[in-house]
Write a protein that holds these residues in place. Sequence first.
Motif, mmCIF file in Angstrom:
data_model
loop_
_atom_site.group_PDB
_atom_site.id
_atom_site.type_symbol
_atom_site.label_atom_id
_atom_site.label_comp_id
_atom_site.label_asym_id
_atom_site.label_seq_id
_atom_site.Cartn_x
_atom_site.Cartn_y
_atom_site.Cartn_z
ATOM 1 N N PRO A 372 0.817 -1.214 0.000
ATOM 2 C CA PRO A 372 0.000 0.000 0.000
ATOM 3 C C PRO A 372 0.855 1.270 0.000
ATOM 4 O O PRO A 372 0.543 2.250 -0.683
ATOM 5 N N GLU A 373 1.956 1.217 0.765
ATOM 6 C CA GLU A 373 2.830 2.379 0.849
ATOM 7 C C GLU A 373 3.402 2.702 -0.532
ATOM 8 O O GLU A 373 3.410 3.860 -0.978
ATOM 9 N N ALA A 374 3.903 1.650 -1.191
ATOM 10 C CA ALA A 374 4.515 1.845 -2.503
ATOM 11 C C ALA A 374 3.482 2.316 -3.517
ATOM 12 O O ALA A 374 3.718 3.260 -4.283
ATOM 13 N N THR A 375 2.324 1.671 -3.503
ATOM 14 C CA THR A 375 1.292 2.012 -4.475
ATOM 15 C C THR A 375 0.814 3.439 -4.267
ATOM 16 O O THR A 375 0.595 4.186 -5.235
ATOM 17 N N PHE A 376 0.678 3.825 -3.015
ATOM 18 C CA PHE A 376 0.269 5.201 -2.740
ATOM 19 C C PHE A 376 1.264 6.178 -3.350
ATOM 20 O O PHE A 376 0.889 7.108 -4.062
ATOM 21 N N ALA A 377 2.529 5.957 -3.076
ATOM 22 C CA ALA A 377 3.544 6.915 -3.508
ATOM 23 C C ALA A 377 3.602 7.005 -5.040
ATOM 24 O O ALA A 377 3.662 8.098 -5.611
ATOM 25 N N ILE A 378 3.589 5.864 -5.712
ATOM 26 C CA ILE A 378 3.722 5.922 -7.170
ATOM 27 C C ILE A 378 2.442 6.455 -7.816
ATOM 28 O O ILE A 378 2.494 7.250 -8.756
ATOM 29 N N GLU A 379 1.292 6.051 -7.291
ATOM 30 C CA GLU A 379 0.043 6.509 -7.908
ATOM 31 C C GLU A 379 -0.210 7.991 -7.636
ATOM 32 O O GLU A 379 -0.742 8.707 -8.492
ATOM 33 N N ARG A 380 0.176 8.462 -6.467
ATOM 34 C CA ARG A 380 0.089 9.907 -6.209
ATOM 35 C C ARG A 380 1.030 10.657 -7.159
ATOM 36 O O ARG A 380 0.685 11.696 -7.700
ATOM 37 N N THR A 381 2.215 10.074 -7.337
ATOM 38 C CA THR A 381 3.221 10.764 -8.136
ATOM 39 C C THR A 381 2.852 10.748 -9.621
ATOM 40 O O THR A 381 3.135 11.715 -10.338
ATOM 41 N N MET A 382 2.224 9.691 -10.082
ATOM 42 C CA MET A 382 1.785 9.678 -11.485
ATOM 43 C C MET A 382 0.752 10.781 -11.714
ATOM 44 O O MET A 382 0.719 11.408 -12.772
ATOM 45 N N ASP A 383 -0.092 11.025 -10.724
ATOM 46 C CA ASP A 383 -1.040 12.137 -10.833
ATOM 47 C C ASP A 383 -0.310 13.477 -10.866
ATOM 48 O O ASP A 383 -0.684 14.381 -11.609
ATOM 49 N N GLU A 384 0.718 13.584 -10.043
ATOM 50 C CA GLU A 384 1.494 14.828 -10.012
ATOM 51 C C GLU A 384 2.193 15.044 -11.352
ATOM 52 O O GLU A 384 2.260 16.167 -11.862
ATOM 53 N N LEU A 385 2.693 13.951 -11.907
ATOM 54 C CA LEU A 385 3.362 14.040 -13.206
ATOM 55 C C LEU A 385 2.366 14.475 -14.289
ATOM 56 O O LEU A 385 2.650 15.350 -15.107
ATOM 57 N N ALA A 386 1.187 13.860 -14.250
ATOM 58 C CA ALA A 386 0.151 14.220 -15.228
ATOM 59 C C ALA A 386 -0.172 15.710 -15.122
ATOM 60 O O ALA A 386 -0.277 16.414 -16.129
ATOM 61 N N ASN A 387 -0.289 16.182 -13.889
ATOM 62 C CA ASN A 387 -0.604 17.585 -13.685
ATOM 63 C C ASN A 387 0.506 18.476 -14.217
ATOM 64 O O ASN A 387 0.254 19.478 -14.891
ATOM 65 N N GLU A 388 1.729 18.079 -13.943
ATOM 66 C CA GLU A 388 2.885 18.859 -14.397
ATOM 67 C C GLU A 388 2.896 18.965 -15.923
ATOM 68 O O GLU A 388 3.254 19.997 -16.479
ATOM 69 N N LEU A 389 2.490 17.872 -16.556
ATOM 70 C CA LEU A 389 2.543 17.827 -18.018
ATOM 71 C C LEU A 389 1.245 18.286 -18.668
ATOM 72 O O LEU A 389 1.140 18.340 -19.894
ATOM 73 N N GLY A 390 0.236 18.570 -17.838
ATOM 74 C CA GLY A 390 -1.056 18.947 -18.397
ATOM 75 C C GLY A 390 -1.751 17.795 -19.100
ATOM 76 O O GLY A 390 -2.514 17.994 -20.054
ATOM 77 N N MET A 391 -1.465 16.599 -18.638
ATOM 78 C CA MET A 391 -2.090 15.418 -19.244
ATOM 79 C C MET A 391 -3.169 14.863 -18.323
ATOM 80 O O MET A 391 -3.176 15.111 -17.129
ATOM 81 N N ASP A 392 -4.055 14.083 -18.909
ATOM 82 C CA ASP A 392 -5.034 13.353 -18.099
ATOM 83 C C ASP A 392 -4.285 12.266 -17.327
ATOM 84 O O ASP A 392 -3.399 11.609 -17.874
ATOM 85 N N PRO A 393 -4.637 12.065 -16.060
ATOM 86 C CA PRO A 393 -3.901 11.072 -15.266
ATOM 87 C C PRO A 393 -3.983 9.646 -15.826
ATOM 88 O O PRO A 393 -3.049 8.861 -15.647
ATOM 89 N N LEU A 394 -5.061 9.325 -16.492
ATOM 90 C CA LEU A 394 -5.127 7.983 -17.098
ATOM 91 C C LEU A 394 -4.240 7.899 -18.331
ATOM 92 O O LEU A 394 -3.665 6.858 -18.635
ATOM 93 N N GLU A 395 -4.132 9.030 -19.018
ATOM 94 C CA GLU A 395 -3.311 9.039 -20.238
ATOM 95 C C GLU A 395 -1.831 8.836 -19.895
ATOM 96 O O GLU A 395 -1.121 8.075 -20.567
ATOM 97 N N VAL A 396 -1.381 9.500 -18.846
ATOM 98 C CA VAL A 396 0.037 9.361 -18.498
ATOM 99 C C VAL A 396 0.326 7.938 -18.030
ATOM 100 O O VAL A 396 1.395 7.379 -18.281
ATOM 101 N N ARG A 397 -0.649 7.338 -17.393
ATOM 102 C CA ARG A 397 -0.463 5.932 -16.983
ATOM 103 C C ARG A 397 -0.386 5.027 -18.207
ATOM 104 O O ARG A 397 0.467 4.148 -18.305
ATOM 105 N N GLN A 398 -1.314 5.254 -19.114
ATOM 106 C CA GLN A 398 -1.355 4.401 -20.305
ATOM 107 C C GLN A 398 -0.049 4.508 -21.101
ATOM 108 O O GLN A 398 0.418 3.533 -21.675
ATOM 109 N N ARG A 399 0.539 5.692 -21.098
ATOM 110 C CA ARG A 399 1.789 5.868 -21.827
ATOM 111 C C ARG A 399 2.907 5.009 -21.239
ATOM 112 O O ARG A 399 3.866 4.679 -21.912
ATOM 113 N N ASN A 400 2.748 4.661 -19.992
ATOM 114 C CA ASN A 400 3.840 3.962 -19.303
ATOM 115 C C ASN A 400 3.565 2.508 -18.961
ATOM 116 O O ASN A 400 4.495 1.771 -18.661
#
Lengths: 797, 285
Positions: A372-400
């Motif tokens: 849970p700790e790991a998943t929280f950190a990476i999933e929160r951070t993927m959202d932060e990355l999406a926000n930084e890039l102006g992308m939809d959070p699902l889109e940035v996940r799909q890219r990776n």
Amino acid sequence: MTTETDAQAPAKEFGRARPRKEDARLVTGQTTWTDNLTLPGLLHIAFVRSPFAHARITSVDVSAARGMPGVIAAFSGADFADEQGSLPCAWPVTPDIVIPAHPPMATEEVRYVGEAVACVVARDRYAAADAVSAVDVGYEPLPPVLDIRTALDEGSPKVHEAGNKSFEWVFQNGDLDAAFRDAPVVIERNYRQQRLIPSAMEPRAVVCSCVGGEFTLWSATQIPHVLRVMLALVTGVPEQNIRVIAPDVGGGFGSKLQVTAEEVLAMLIARKLGRPVKWTESRSEGNMTVHHGRDQWQRIRVAAERDGRVRGLSVDLLADMGAYLMLVTPGVPLLGAFMFPAIYKMDAYSFRCTGVFTTKMPTDAYRGAGRPEATFAIERTMDELANELGMDPLEVRQRNWITHAEFPYTTIAGLTYDSGNYEAATARAKELFGYDQLRQEQAARRASGDPVQLGIGVSTFTEMCGLAPSRVLGSLAYGAGGWENASVRMLPTGKVEVVTGSSAHGQGHETAWSQIVADRLGVPFEDIRVLHGDTQVSPKGMDTYGSRSLTVGGVAVLSACDKVIAKAKVIASALLEAPPEEVEFEAGTFRARGGAGTTKTIQEIALATFAAHDLPDGVEPSLDSDATYDPDNFSFPHGTHLCATEIDTETGMVTIRSYVAVDDVGTVVNPLIVDGQVHGGIAQGIAQALYEEAVYDEDGNLLTTTMADYLLPSAADLPHFTTDRTQTPATTNPMGVKGVGEAGTIASTPAVVNAIIDALRQFGVRDVPMPCTPERVWRAIQAGRDSGTQAQNGAAR
Amino acid sequence: MIPAKFDYARPSSLDEAVRALADGGEDAKVIAGGQSLLPLLRLRLSFPDLLVDIGRLNELRGVHDEGAALWIGALTTHDQVLHDPLIAEHCGLLAEAAATVADPAVRHRATLGGSLSHADPAADLPAVAAALDATITARGPAGDREIAAGDFFVDYLTTSLAPGEILTGFRVPKLGADWGYRYEKFHRTAQAWAIVGVAALARRSNGHVAEARIGLTNMGTVPVRARAAEQAAAGAEASVSALRSAAALADAEAQPPSDLHGAPDYRRHLARVLTGRALAAASRV
């Protein structure tokens, strides 16, 4: 919805939503919980516990307590000093790990509030409780150590003589420097995994009798088998003289995956007094002294391309061990180490975890344990990355993410994911959630300045469970294997007894195992009895934790069935007068291939075997079998969870408006049980996001000793969960099953917090520490508004 | 935890109960539904020598229509309050607040008299009693007396009941159809105590609020009447903005506590926001 079906064609019991056969006795109380047990001459133990987080014990005087009415004995740590040994840590994660001595009862120093320093034994619980206050303990207070961020500083007081560092564990793969060098985007975040208190419905309880040097210990434990071995090692009592019984056990969530001071001391007291003893914790005592969960500071850095592709990931953890290392304390963050890369492809990954001692209750496994700790950190951070890039959070996940076509896939953390279909789970979740419509509503509310703002949170998780290949555990320095054992016995009347080493404490094994056996042996579900939880009844086992029961224990059951069939086939062949290779078995019936319709049911074979009149030469009269299964790999369930929160910006109140969970746990044996696990798991994950936190004050006193202060949500506080499944069978076990016990907990916490941050980003809020209480949310909004765009952590009170 | 030893008496008449309580002195306590006292006993935060169980005193049960007021017996449970037609008609605020207390199991045992005499400022009904201008009825060795709600709550967990005095019920003046009400409870989980609660009553007349009464839960050591906000609301236009301005004074008389669930400044803020909402709802805005 099923996007793939199991090629192995589920038979009639597989996939059937059978109500659980054990529930009638569990929910009506027609069963034996440990605390319900009584034995002739039973005595009751009450513990005297330290009121100090850190102190030297200068004296313990139990004489007044001994004189109290009804009191039979009173003991201090000194009375056990030469026999109590040290509570075990079975996971020395590094060669130079510091594992301090951990006496079940403190003798010289106490290192957390609640540590046992003495006990009284009385004829009833009331007399025992009364006598506790008559024990006089002298303490010389020492400075507490409460914050792992400063505990490693030069001038910090020490928890143990060797210092406050227990271990440092590192993992690295790929060229991290290259990944970060000139990376167009680098995101760095710090997250707090708050300390949690596992809250099983049934408190811990232990009863122990010692007759003629032979011990029987009943305990509300998840691990009767492991406990038996450990009690033998700790106390020196020969293993064959210890029988451990876990009667029906009311939940554990990891908290009963432990060898506790109370269990060891119950043995020693029963031996000293020659009388059976019982101890049952109160909820407040439990909040102080059941091992706690989580409690980490996480620093996570991700380097990415402008198009969202992740190049590398670096994780640095501080993990609070508490005062001592308990059974798997140091291993918990390591179970997360392999999960930070999650479902994503990347070129480089580095992980470092430092285990730090504090003067608090030790931490250990709690539902999800590391993942849970790991998943929280990476999933929160993927959202932060999406926000930084102006992308939809699902889109940035799909890219990776690893695409369905790429399985099996070996991740940067070295795990080989056998199967998965992130595309299918995500597509289904979006559809059920109404993702696009909710995004539109969110935009409208934002535009109109609605005081209630909407947030959408995403969690596309996977996890590693089904602990575990023994080889892998060995390579991680764990002190035991990860196999599981089962026996299947055909009774003379054609009924079946199944003995399992998986020790159920709410999971529904009796039902699921019966379904597996019914299909495999072709016998009615009702004709099967499952026995477990008693080392004399099920002598071999590795017990229940880490979502391992079905993927390891269930496979052992299946394998034991196959051995029964093989034995029966030899006898059937004789009775059918056909060579074994000509005999077929299907749906409980043996028939000779091409034979003229002569058949023998497996029940008939069972009776014939019992009578043993006409068995072929050299065939033993037994259809019993025993199988031990050691998995080749972990199982990797995954799923997409979507959460919509409404936030009252005037008060900070967070309301979950809708929650969609599409899980892929491979082949499903019993959909009701899977739904139950997912519902409970999501609730527990939501609880970490919104409600639960163990709080110590500046002196190291636990403030959250009751449920008035340690908040747990009930059904009234939770939304309707929309659950669905995709089924991508595991390729690493014959049933195609994956674990489900922890998936909901692992997935839901980041989904909820991502939804909160998604709603609040417009106010300049970048994070709210968990639990996201109304006050913290409100303060984060205030701080965000005050500082314009600069992010704030809200009120980290 | 398990309670320390105590004696137990279960009298069959009110006078017998008063006598038993008086004889027990300072270390005797009344028990009814036990929903506040039993946790204290189990946590060993309270050590009475004698518990006087008034559970069999049926004369303390039920709701009586006295014409201008209702008298509600001390043993009336929260669940009974929820379903009582007289209460629904004449003081619905009480039922609305009782519905928010804990969970159904607790509401079936917990009594009105217990909630008031326990005098926990975090409990919902004391603030409601204050807002309703209720009077508490009590009987002691010296006979019966009535205590205004404002005089009844003295301090944290402390009432003006004299030793030997038993709370017998409480009397609520009936409210006319022109009164509206709302109990706004702010809590993190359904079973949790209020971080802040606001009990608001408003009488509406000609598009204005003619009169308002506001009781605050958990905003001091006793239930707090928000008099400044009441005065500001009286005569105000029945509109969200006017009532919000009045509610800006809601915390003027409050001295909110600090605990894990809320710091004082946050509680003050909540009291203002929730009072605005409660007044608006009570004024049917």
